[in-house]
Design a protein around this motif. Structure first.
Motif, PDB file in Angstrom:
ATOM      1  N   ASN A 291      -7.299  -3.034  -3.309  1.00  0.00           N
ATOM      2  CA  ASN A 291      -5.666  -3.311  -2.905  1.00  0.00           C
ATOM      3  C   ASN A 291      -4.845  -3.297  -4.401  1.00  0.00           C
ATOM      4  O   ASN A 291      -3.656  -3.679  -3.987  1.00  0.00           O
ATOM      5  CB  ASN A 291      -5.564  -5.081  -2.404  1.00  0.00           C
ATOM      6  CG  ASN A 291      -6.064  -5.055  -1.060  1.00  0.00           C
ATOM      7  OD1 ASN A 291      -6.149  -4.180  -0.017  1.00  0.00           O
ATOM      8  ND2 ASN A 291      -7.096  -6.017  -0.583  1.00  0.00           N
ATOM      9  N   GLU A 292      -5.500  -2.709  -5.241  1.00  0.00           N
ATOM     10  CA  GLU A 292      -4.900  -2.712  -6.534  1.00  0.00           C
ATOM     11  C   GLU A 292      -4.503  -1.216  -6.708  1.00  0.00           C
ATOM     12  O   GLU A 292      -5.055  -0.342  -6.151  1.00  0.00           O
ATOM     13  CB  GLU A 292      -5.821  -3.250  -7.700  1.00  0.00           C
ATOM     14  CG  GLU A 292      -6.273  -4.558  -7.613  1.00  0.00           C
ATOM     15  CD  GLU A 292      -7.179  -5.069  -8.641  1.00  0.00           C
ATOM     16  OE1 GLU A 292      -7.505  -4.228  -9.769  1.00  0.00           O
ATOM     17  OE2 GLU A 292      -7.780  -6.146  -8.513  1.00  0.00           O
ATOM     18  N   PHE A 293      -3.328  -1.174  -7.566  1.00  0.00           N
ATOM     19  CA  PHE A 293      -2.912  -0.083  -7.901  1.00  0.00           C
ATOM     20  C   PHE A 293      -3.574   0.537  -9.085  1.00  0.00           C
ATOM     21  O   PHE A 293      -3.690   0.013 -10.070  1.00  0.00           O
ATOM     22  CB  PHE A 293      -1.585  -0.070  -8.321  1.00  0.00           C
ATOM     23  CG  PHE A 293      -0.863   1.253  -8.837  1.00  0.00           C
ATOM     24  CD1 PHE A 293      -0.468   2.066  -7.982  1.00  0.00           C
ATOM     25  CD2 PHE A 293      -0.552   1.401 -10.320  1.00  0.00           C
ATOM     26  CE1 PHE A 293       0.450   3.524  -8.691  1.00  0.00           C
ATOM     27  CE2 PHE A 293       0.098   2.490 -10.912  1.00  0.00           C
ATOM     28  CZ  PHE A 293       0.388   3.551  -9.891  1.00  0.00           C
ATOM     29  N   ARG A 294      -4.408   1.619  -8.740  1.00  0.00           N
ATOM     30  CA  ARG A 294      -5.387   2.152  -9.837  1.00  0.00           C
ATOM     31  C   ARG A 294      -5.422   3.629  -9.452  1.00  0.00           C
ATOM     32  O   ARG A 294      -6.403   4.393  -9.013  1.00  0.00           O
ATOM     33  CB  ARG A 294      -6.987   1.670  -9.760  1.00  0.00           C
ATOM     34  CG  ARG A 294      -7.511   2.270 -11.038  1.00  0.00           C
ATOM     35  CD  ARG A 294      -8.857   1.081 -11.358  1.00  0.00           C
ATOM     36  NE  ARG A 294      -9.894   1.337 -10.159  1.00  0.00           N
ATOM     37  CZ  ARG A 294     -10.744   2.472  -9.980  1.00  0.00           C
ATOM     38  NH1 ARG A 294     -10.515   3.158 -11.118  1.00  0.00           N
ATOM     39  NH2 ARG A 294     -11.411   2.379  -8.996  1.00  0.00           N
ATOM     40  N   PRO A 295      -4.495   4.467 -10.225  1.00  0.00           N
ATOM     41  CA  PRO A 295      -4.576   5.925 -10.023  1.00  0.00           C
ATOM     42  C   PRO A 295      -5.557   6.624 -10.540  1.00  0.00           C
ATOM     43  O   PRO A 295      -6.045   7.784  -9.788  1.00  0.00           O
ATOM     44  CB  PRO A 295      -3.134   6.572 -10.611  1.00  0.00           C
ATOM     45  CG  PRO A 295      -2.214   5.196 -10.981  1.00  0.00           C
ATOM     46  CD  PRO A 295      -3.418   4.067 -10.965  1.00  0.00           C
ATOM     47  N   ASP A 296      -6.333   6.097 -11.398  1.00  0.00           N
ATOM     48  CA  ASP A 296      -7.560   6.659 -11.950  1.00  0.00           C
ATOM     49  C   ASP A 296      -8.651   6.987 -10.733  1.00  0.00           C
ATOM     50  O   ASP A 296      -9.674   8.015 -11.019  1.00  0.00           O
ATOM     51  CB  ASP A 296      -8.209   5.874 -13.116  1.00  0.00           C
ATOM     52  CG  ASP A 296      -7.598   6.169 -14.377  1.00  0.00           C
ATOM     53  OD1 ASP A 296      -6.848   7.182 -14.704  1.00  0.00           O
ATOM     54  OD2 ASP A 296      -7.297   4.771 -15.044  1.00  0.00           O
ATOM     55  N   ARG A 297      -8.744   6.311  -9.811  1.00  0.00           N
ATOM     56  CA  ARG A 297      -9.701   6.580  -8.866  1.00  0.00           C
ATOM     57  C   ARG A 297      -9.669   8.036  -8.257  1.00  0.00           C
ATOM     58  O   ARG A 297     -10.435   8.439  -7.490  1.00  0.00           O
ATOM     59  CB  ARG A 297      -9.498   5.586  -7.764  1.00  0.00           C
ATOM     60  CG  ARG A 297      -8.301   5.774  -6.912  1.00  0.00           C
ATOM     61  CD  ARG A 297      -8.605   4.515  -5.584  1.00  0.00           C
ATOM     62  NE  ARG A 297      -7.900   3.405  -6.003  1.00  0.00           N
ATOM     63  CZ  ARG A 297      -8.563   2.168  -6.014  1.00  0.00           C
ATOM     64  NH1 ARG A 297      -9.877   2.263  -5.734  1.00  0.00           N
ATOM     65  NH2 ARG A 297      -8.010   1.313  -6.407  1.00  0.00           N
ATOM     66  N   PHE A 298      -8.547   8.660  -8.441  1.00  0.00           N
ATOM     67  CA  PHE A 298      -8.199  10.059  -8.083  1.00  0.00           C
ATOM     68  C   PHE A 298      -8.336  11.026  -8.981  1.00  0.00           C
ATOM     69  O   PHE A 298      -8.031  12.211  -8.872  1.00  0.00           O
ATOM     70  CB  PHE A 298      -6.865  10.428  -7.391  1.00  0.00           C
ATOM     71  CG  PHE A 298      -6.686   9.511  -6.122  1.00  0.00           C
ATOM     72  CD1 PHE A 298      -7.079  10.208  -4.875  1.00  0.00           C
ATOM     73  CD2 PHE A 298      -5.943   8.383  -6.032  1.00  0.00           C
ATOM     74  CE1 PHE A 298      -6.846   9.654  -3.711  1.00  0.00           C
ATOM     75  CE2 PHE A 298      -6.014   7.628  -4.551  1.00  0.00           C
ATOM     76  CZ  PHE A 298      -6.389   8.399  -3.382  1.00  0.00           C
ATOM     77  N   ARG A 299      -8.610  10.520 -10.175  1.00  0.00           N
ATOM     78  CA  ARG A 299      -8.834  11.499 -11.348  1.00  0.00           C
ATOM     79  C   ARG A 299     -10.120  12.582 -10.800  1.00  0.00           C
ATOM     80  O   ARG A 299     -10.953  11.957 -10.357  1.00  0.00           O
ATOM     81  CB  ARG A 299      -9.312  10.959 -12.489  1.00  0.00           C
ATOM     82  CG  ARG A 299      -9.465  11.552 -13.827  1.00  0.00           C
ATOM     83  CD  ARG A 299      -9.914  11.028 -15.129  1.00  0.00           C
ATOM     84  NE  ARG A 299      -8.925   9.920 -15.356  1.00  0.00           N
ATOM     85  CZ  ARG A 299      -7.787  10.234 -16.025  1.00  0.00           C
ATOM     86  NH1 ARG A 299      -7.605  11.389 -16.474  1.00  0.00           N
ATOM     87  NH2 ARG A 299      -6.857   9.113 -16.280  1.00  0.00           N
ATOM     88  N   ASP A 300      -9.997  13.854 -11.416  1.00  0.00           N
ATOM     89  CA  ASP A 300     -10.932  14.695 -11.085  1.00  0.00           C
ATOM     90  C   ASP A 300     -12.244  14.305 -11.587  1.00  0.00           C
ATOM     91  O   ASP A 300     -12.513  13.885 -12.800  1.00  0.00           O
ATOM     92  CB  ASP A 300     -10.657  16.006 -11.719  1.00  0.00           C
ATOM     93  CG  ASP A 300      -9.414  16.702 -10.908  1.00  0.00           C
ATOM     94  OD1 ASP A 300      -9.129  16.191  -9.776  1.00  0.00           O
ATOM     95  OD2 ASP A 300      -8.702  17.682 -11.381  1.00  0.00           O
ATOM     96  N   GLY A 301     -13.566  14.431 -10.783  1.00  0.00           N
ATOM     97  CA  GLY A 301     -14.571  14.173 -11.302  1.00  0.00           C
ATOM     98  C   GLY A 301     -15.171  12.897 -10.737  1.00  0.00           C
ATOM     99  O   GLY A 301     -16.335  12.329 -11.023  1.00  0.00           O
ATOM    100  N   SER A 302     -14.230  12.014 -10.303  1.00  0.00           N
ATOM    101  CA  SER A 302     -14.424  10.664  -9.819  1.00  0.00           C
ATOM    102  C   SER A 302     -15.336  10.719  -8.495  1.00  0.00           C
ATOM    103  O   SER A 302     -14.777  11.076  -7.448  1.00  0.00           O
ATOM    104  CB  SER A 302     -13.364   9.745  -9.734  1.00  0.00           C
ATOM    105  OG  SER A 302     -13.410   8.558  -9.057  1.00  0.00           O
ATOM    106  N   SER A 303     -16.800  10.483  -8.541  1.00  0.00           N
ATOM    107  CA  SER A 303     -17.479  10.424  -7.302  1.00  0.00           C
ATOM    108  C   SER A 303     -16.934   9.749  -6.130  1.00  0.00           C
ATOM    109  O   SER A 303     -16.884   9.885  -4.821  1.00  0.00           O
ATOM    110  CB  SER A 303     -18.822  10.039  -7.745  1.00  0.00           C
ATOM    111  OG  SER A 303     -18.855   8.862  -8.304  1.00  0.00           O
TER     112      SER A 303
END
Length: 375
Positions: A291-303
């Motif tokens: 439920n948190e805003f964390r754009p890093d989860r869509f960084r390339d290489g994120s499994s």
């Protein structure tokens, strides 16, 4: 934007049309966005409040009218205004108790709904017929005939586009034109509004994206087709915004044949409701911070992101019925957000009340007022 094909037989024609006009849309989007920025810049105060949810609607409608109908812009605006009224009528219908067959009774309200629908179809048909007639009278290429309407007419006449596309009928064009307006304007402006709210609420990400935009647009000072591909951080932010606040949080699908989902048999003709917003907030796929805003989860290489994207990240649907207007939505969002960040620092207004509601789309009940500080 959800331009859903009504039949698989003309899916290729529409998809190819969007690929053809994709690059030509960008200058029009940029021009309309700059006109909006110039209107805002006339304010004398250094910091002023703007309800972006309200303000972005006419700009988004302007972009859709010009990119989809080009030389038939005036007629397109009339169709859009009628469809805005139709959306309000749809909201009233949804708020009423459901009574079977009541929609067929010629009440004053129903007759008004029918008149609006008929006017939309007549205007759309008149626009298509006028464009078709102009082509017959003038053999020269129209400078603005490469818009979506022109390419759909090409698909109907089976000319001007590659033979791999499949012929469309007049009813297909009318239906897709109506869908393009109704779905495209609302979903695009809503997507941009929620993204701006999230950037205002997370100033560290706002500064990172602003610096990326400055670097990508250093040569021309404004997003171009080349610079849009370099906006990786902005793409991550947009994906996270679409995950948290999908413009269309619920989708309906009908099974075309008997299918088995796990141990459950779904008979042919069954209408299924897909809770997209629930998929997007499921901690089994997105983790405890779903439920948190964390754009890093869509960084390339994120499994984790890679697994989720293919299974439960569905802001534009998936499969044969995916939204072929996806490039349109993302291009416009990147251009508008980039232009705003280059000119303003945005801050959450004290008047903002967070209250997402489902009214055809996932929209803010009380708008999204933000403070715009000139840079």
């Amino acid at each position: 934007m959800r331009l859903l094909c009504r039949a698989e037989r003309h899916f290729d024609a529409l998809a190819y049309s969007f690929l053809v006009i994709g690059q030509s849309m960008i200058p029009i989007m940029s021009r309309c966005t700059m006109e909006m920025i110039e209107r805002w810049s006339t304010k004398d105060v250094k910091k002023h409040e703007i309800d972006v949810f309200t303000e972005l609607k006419p700009s988004s409608a302007d972009i859709i009218a010009r990119t989809a109908f080009g030389s038939s812009y005036a007629e397109a605006k009339q169709i859009f205004e009628l469809q805005q009224e139709q959306l309000l009528l749809e909201g009233k219908i949804q708020s009423r108790p459901f009574i079977p067959a009541v929609r067929f009774i010629p009440t004053a309200f129903n007759r008004h709904c029918w008149r609006v629908e008929k006017s939309i179809e007549e205007l759309t048909l008149r626009t298509i017929e006028r464009r078709t007639q102009c082509r017959k009278l003038d053999q020269h290429e129209d400078a603005q005939d490469d818009d979506l309407l022109g390419l759909m007419i090409d698909a109907m006449e089976d000319r001007g586009v590659e033979r791999r596309t499949m012929t469309m009928g007049m009813a297909d064009i009318i239906g897709e034109s109506k869908t393009f307006f109704a779905a495209g304007q609302e979903t695009t402006s809503t997507c941009i509004s929620w993204t701006l709210m999230l950037l205002a609420a997370h100033p560290e990400w706002q500064e990172r994206v602003r610096e990326e935009v400055r670097t990508a647009c250093d040569a021309v000072g404004f997003p171009t087709s080349d610079s849009l591909h370099r906006l990786k951080l902005l793409s991550m932010v947009l994906n996270e915004s679409l995950r948290l606040y999908p413009p269309l949080p619920i989708m309906l699908r009908m099974s075309k044949k008997d299918v088995r989902v796990g141990k459950t048999l779904v008979p042919k003709g069954t209408v299924m409701m897909l809770p997209i917003i629930a998929f997007h907030h499921d901690q089994r796929y997105w983790g405890p911070d779903a439920n948190e805003f964390r754009p890093d989860r869509f960084r390339d290489g994120s499994s984790k992101a890679s697994q989720s994207k293919s299974s439960v990240f569905l802001p534009f649907s998936s499969g044969l019925q995916f939204c072929i207007g996806q490039p349109f939505v993302l291009q416009q969002a990147k251009i508008v957000i980039s232009a705003i960040l280059l000119h303003y620092r945005i801050i959450i207004s004290p008047q903002y009340r967070h209250s997402p509601i489902f009214a055809f789309i996932l929209q803010p009940e009380f708008g999204i007022p933000l403070l715009f500080e000139s840079i």
